[in-house]
Design a protein around this motif. Sequence first.
Motif, PDB file in Angstrom:
ATOM      1  N   PRO A 144       0.819  -1.187   0.000  1.00  0.00           N
ATOM      2  CA  PRO A 144       0.000   0.000   0.000  1.00  0.00           C
ATOM      3  C   PRO A 144       0.860   1.245   0.000  1.00  0.00           C
ATOM      4  O   PRO A 144       1.904   1.311   0.646  1.00  0.00           O
ATOM      5  CB  PRO A 144      -0.793  -0.124   1.310  1.00  0.00           C
ATOM      6  CG  PRO A 144      -0.788  -1.579   1.601  1.00  0.00           C
ATOM      7  CD  PRO A 144       0.516  -2.081   1.098  1.00  0.00           C
ATOM      8  N   TYR A 190       0.953  -6.333   4.148  1.00  0.00           N
ATOM      9  CA  TYR A 190      -0.194  -7.224   4.035  1.00  0.00           C
ATOM     10  C   TYR A 190      -0.099  -8.334   5.076  1.00  0.00           C
ATOM     11  O   TYR A 190       0.996  -8.711   5.509  1.00  0.00           O
ATOM     12  CB  TYR A 190      -0.276  -7.825   2.630  1.00  0.00           C
ATOM     13  CG  TYR A 190      -0.442  -6.788   1.546  1.00  0.00           C
ATOM     14  CD1 TYR A 190      -1.567  -5.977   1.501  1.00  0.00           C
ATOM     15  CD2 TYR A 190       0.539  -6.591   0.580  1.00  0.00           C
ATOM     16  CE1 TYR A 190      -1.722  -5.014   0.504  1.00  0.00           C
ATOM     17  CE2 TYR A 190       0.393  -5.640  -0.413  1.00  0.00           C
ATOM     18  CZ  TYR A 190      -0.736  -4.850  -0.439  1.00  0.00           C
ATOM     19  OH  TYR A 190      -0.873  -3.897  -1.411  1.00  0.00           O
ATOM     20  N   THR A 244      -2.489 -10.185  -8.819  1.00  0.00           N
ATOM     21  CA  THR A 244      -3.259  -9.063  -8.286  1.00  0.00           C
ATOM     22  C   THR A 244      -4.602  -9.593  -7.823  1.00  0.00           C
ATOM     23  O   THR A 244      -5.324 -10.242  -8.592  1.00  0.00           O
ATOM     24  CB  THR A 244      -3.454  -7.965  -9.338  1.00  0.00           C
ATOM     25  OG1 THR A 244      -2.169  -7.460  -9.714  1.00  0.00           O
ATOM     26  CG2 THR A 244      -4.286  -6.815  -8.781  1.00  0.00           C
ATOM     27  N   LEU A 299      -8.485  -7.510  -1.906  1.00  0.00           N
ATOM     28  CA  LEU A 299      -8.331  -7.815  -0.483  1.00  0.00           C
ATOM     29  C   LEU A 299      -9.664  -8.060   0.218  1.00  0.00           C
ATOM     30  O   LEU A 299      -9.694  -8.588   1.322  1.00  0.00           O
ATOM     31  CB  LEU A 299      -7.591  -6.674   0.222  1.00  0.00           C
ATOM     32  CG  LEU A 299      -6.154  -6.420  -0.215  1.00  0.00           C
ATOM     33  CD1 LEU A 299      -5.580  -5.220   0.535  1.00  0.00           C
ATOM     34  CD2 LEU A 299      -5.280  -7.646   0.008  1.00  0.00           C
ATOM     35  N   ALA A 321      -4.389  -5.662  -4.472  1.00  0.00           N
ATOM     36  CA  ALA A 321      -3.020  -5.862  -3.973  1.00  0.00           C
ATOM     37  C   ALA A 321      -2.283  -6.736  -4.977  1.00  0.00           C
ATOM     38  O   ALA A 321      -2.839  -7.719  -5.475  1.00  0.00           O
ATOM     39  CB  ALA A 321      -3.034  -6.526  -2.602  1.00  0.00           C
TER      40      ALA A 321
END
Length: 375
Positions: A2, A13, A41, A44, A51
């Motif tokens: 992030p 994460y 990818t 979440l 993510a």
Amino acid sequence: MPASDTASPRAGYTLPVFACAGALAALHHLRDTDHRPRAITLDLLNPPLPATIAIDQLAPLPDGSVLAITHSDPGDNLDLTRNTPLWSVVTWGRVGQPERILLQGGEGIGRQLNRDQAPAIYQYARELIHHHLTPLIPEGKTLCVTIVLPEGRALADRTSNAAFGVVEGLSLLGTSGISAPLSAPGQLDQSREILRAKADQYAHLVFCLGENGLDLACQLGIDPDRRVKTANWLGPMLVEAGQVSLAGVLLLGYHGKLIKLAGGIFHTHHHVADGRQEILAACCAAEGVALPIIQEILKAATVEAGLQSLRDHDAQTAQRVYRHIVARIDDRASAYVHAHTGNPLTVGTMVFDRQRQVIATSDRARLLFEQVLVD
């Protein structure tokens, strides 16, 4: 990871995200041997953000399964799982398998003693894996997913997992995909800002170290807006409370953390200091507990085990010792604030056990509790 700027600690994460990314990559290769993703990818779900996770290694195994390896990145946290490998092994399910996805814990995934040795793979991890893998399973087929933490058993020895009934490994724990940097120094500045904003509205606040305390506070009827998440920065946050001239702070936390304050330890991360059994033993001595019991507590693997030893010998004695502990925390915390700020601050303490049952409440905490309830 992030996004973050230089003034803020970097988030990462949680372990379920890496386990899911590996399983998804392995499933893609199981379906199509030409598909060898180097990154995955995924959504979440909580929070609903994308993510992208690197897939470090991917290979078919002799038994027909596919192995994908990722490495944990918890962000700017003092986290012992940093860079630990996660293996996700995916294969087609056996004939007659009732579950669309059979999710198993392999080596290094802990077992839950209070759930018939079930693997310590919790709800968020299961939801994430089912959400991403189920749409890719061909009609008429099932899937078997095994998560392995090769270093999990060794790392678990450095945690308090056993006190919470998880043995022989780590948990795929978390209710969110984001690993917030609660133990990173930059998080302290953010927590101070939150505290100052709340101090403009309220004279009395509740300090909770983590999610267990935050959840229990609401169950007890405490005003959610009066809660402040401190993580392990209790000392600096108490000093900040004194500097903004709060009238009182109710400390609500797991006894295995807050007991450190009774020994004058005001940063509760285990990398900084420990001594929990020693503090419990000293408080037992102050209350006249018999020497053989004190010796047993000093030998206990965890402070939770020490509490259980006390209860097994005499529940009333355990209550008396823990009343001594919370009163001592009150006194030492108030003295700590006064020493650093010159200002008075009333501190009250409530501690709970691993079942989130309140063990002891100090006299000051009882008075403060009335001040922080929902109107």
